[in-house]
Design a protein around this motif. Sequence first.
Motif, PDB file in Angstrom:
ATOM      1  N   TRP A 144     116.101 -29.185  -4.800  1.00 46.34           N
ATOM      2  CA  TRP A 144     115.046 -29.381  -5.799  1.00 46.34           C
ATOM      3  C   TRP A 144     114.312 -28.059  -6.005  1.00 46.34           C
ATOM      4  O   TRP A 144     114.490 -27.120  -5.250  1.00 46.34           O
ATOM      5  CB  TRP A 144     114.079 -30.481  -5.386  1.00 46.34           C
ATOM      6  N   ALA A 145     113.502 -28.015  -7.050  1.00 47.51           N
ATOM      7  CA  ALA A 145     112.703 -26.821  -7.325  1.00 47.51           C
ATOM      8  C   ALA A 145     111.260 -27.241  -7.578  1.00 47.51           C
ATOM      9  O   ALA A 145     110.985 -28.359  -8.009  1.00 47.51           O
ATOM     10  CB  ALA A 145     113.256 -26.081  -8.534  1.00 47.51           C
ATOM     11  N   GLY A 146     110.346 -26.329  -7.293  1.00 44.46           N
ATOM     12  CA  GLY A 146     108.932 -26.629  -7.486  1.00 44.46           C
ATOM     13  C   GLY A 146     108.433 -27.636  -6.458  1.00 44.46           C
ATOM     14  O   GLY A 146     108.819 -27.596  -5.291  1.00 44.46           O
ATOM     15  N   GLU A 147     107.582 -28.530  -6.912  1.00 44.31           N
ATOM     16  CA  GLU A 147     106.973 -29.522  -6.024  1.00 44.31           C
ATOM     17  C   GLU A 147     107.933 -30.659  -5.683  1.00 44.31           C
ATOM     18  O   GLU A 147     108.620 -31.182  -6.557  1.00 44.31           O
ATOM     19  CB  GLU A 147     105.719 -30.108  -6.673  1.00 44.31           C
ATOM     20  N   TYR A 148     107.945 -31.037  -4.409  1.00 45.16           N
ATOM     21  CA  TYR A 148     108.732 -32.180  -3.945  1.00 45.16           C
ATOM     22  C   TYR A 148     108.040 -33.477  -4.356  1.00 45.16           C
ATOM     23  O   TYR A 148     106.820 -33.540  -4.446  1.00 45.16           O
ATOM     24  CB  TYR A 148     108.870 -32.125  -2.422  1.00 45.16           C
ATOM     25  N   SER A 149     108.822 -34.500  -4.595  1.00 45.07           N
ATOM     26  CA  SER A 149     108.269 -35.814  -4.930  1.00 45.07           C
ATOM     27  C   SER A 149     108.907 -36.882  -4.052  1.00 45.07           C
ATOM     28  O   SER A 149     110.103 -36.817  -3.750  1.00 45.07           O
ATOM     29  CB  SER A 149     108.543 -36.143  -6.394  1.00 45.07           C
ATOM     30  N   ASN A 150     108.119 -37.866  -3.660  1.00 48.03           N
ATOM     31  CA  ASN A 150     108.636 -39.015  -2.910  1.00 48.03           C
ATOM     32  C   ASN A 150     109.152 -40.120  -3.821  1.00 48.03           C
ATOM     33  O   ASN A 150     109.542 -41.182  -3.346  1.00 48.03           O
ATOM     34  CB  ASN A 150     107.542 -39.599  -1.998  1.00 48.03           C
ATOM     35  N   ALA A 151     109.145 -39.895  -5.115  1.00 52.39           N
ATOM     36  CA  ALA A 151     109.598 -40.912  -6.068  1.00 52.39           C
ATOM     37  C   ALA A 151     111.044 -41.310  -5.768  1.00 52.39           C
ATOM     38  O   ALA A 151     111.885 -40.455  -5.449  1.00 52.39           O
ATOM     39  CB  ALA A 151     109.485 -40.388  -7.494  1.00 52.39           C
ATOM     40  N   ALA A 152     111.327 -42.585  -5.877  1.00 52.22           N
ATOM     41  CA  ALA A 152     112.658 -43.104  -5.568  1.00 52.22           C
ATOM     42  C   ALA A 152     113.745 -42.487  -6.445  1.00 52.22           C
ATOM     43  O   ALA A 152     114.891 -42.376  -6.019  1.00 52.22           O
ATOM     44  CB  ALA A 152     112.667 -44.622  -5.711  1.00 52.22           C
ATOM     45  N   ASP A 153     113.397 -42.068  -7.649  1.00 49.44           N
ATOM     46  CA  ASP A 153     114.394 -41.501  -8.554  1.00 49.44           C
ATOM     47  C   ASP A 153     114.323 -39.977  -8.661  1.00 49.44           C
ATOM     48  O   ASP A 153     114.883 -39.385  -9.582  1.00 49.44           O
ATOM     49  CB  ASP A 153     114.256 -42.121  -9.945  1.00 49.44           C
ATOM     50  N   PHE A 154     113.659 -39.324  -7.708  1.00 48.82           N
ATOM     51  CA  PHE A 154     113.520 -37.870  -7.732  1.00 48.82           C
ATOM     52  C   PHE A 154     114.890 -37.184  -7.662  1.00 48.82           C
ATOM     53  O   PHE A 154     115.181 -36.270  -8.422  1.00 48.82           O
ATOM     54  CB  PHE A 154     112.631 -37.409  -6.578  1.00 48.82           C
ATOM     55  N   PHE A 155     115.737 -37.616  -6.729  1.00 46.79           N
ATOM     56  CA  PHE A 155     117.076 -37.053  -6.575  1.00 46.79           C
ATOM     57  C   PHE A 155     118.094 -37.910  -7.305  1.00 46.79           C
ATOM     58  O   PHE A 155     118.054 -39.132  -7.237  1.00 46.79           O
ATOM     59  CB  PHE A 155     117.469 -36.975  -5.099  1.00 46.79           C
ATOM     60  N   LYS A 156     119.000 -37.232  -8.007  1.00 42.14           N
ATOM     61  CA  LYS A 156     120.112 -37.890  -8.682  1.00 42.14           C
ATOM     62  C   LYS A 156     121.388 -37.516  -7.938  1.00 42.14           C
ATOM     63  O   LYS A 156     121.548 -36.373  -7.503  1.00 42.14           O
ATOM     64  CB  LYS A 156     120.234 -37.429 -10.138  1.00 42.14           C
ATOM     65  N   PRO A 157     122.325 -38.443  -7.801  1.00 42.17           N
ATOM     66  CA  PRO A 157     123.593 -38.114  -7.132  1.00 42.17           C
ATOM     67  C   PRO A 157     124.512 -37.345  -8.086  1.00 42.17           C
ATOM     68  O   PRO A 157     124.771 -37.800  -9.200  1.00 42.17           O
ATOM     69  CB  PRO A 157     124.172 -39.480  -6.780  1.00 42.17           C
TER      70      PRO A 157
END
Length: 110
Positions: free
Chosen positions: A57-70
């Motif tokens: 990821w770049a910038g600020e990390y997020s705990n959102a469930a959809d933050f990362f995509k496979p």
Amino acid sequence: MKYEIKEISKNRKWHRFADTPPDPDAIAGVAIDTVDKSPIYGVREPTEDGYSGWYIWAGEYSNAADFFKPIHVRHMKDFFPIVEKYLSLPPGCKFIVDDKGYEDIWAEDN
């Protein structure tokens, strides 16, 4: 596991690591919505069947469930081309890089 000592970071001069590239068809978690931000972070967790262990990821990390995509590792260059050279770091490694030349790579203590 074969280890080599290589110079891989200006900020942490020496780091012991193995050459463990992920399968190009393995899945990585990529925060696609952050591609225009900086710096870029990478964390490699233990690998599993079909899963590379990488989260990028770049910038600020997020705990959102959809933050990362496979996505498949082979498509990483389409989103974060600068990280390709770090994808052979083994599980437990992390990095921070940017397009201005900053680079920091380290391994978590077990």
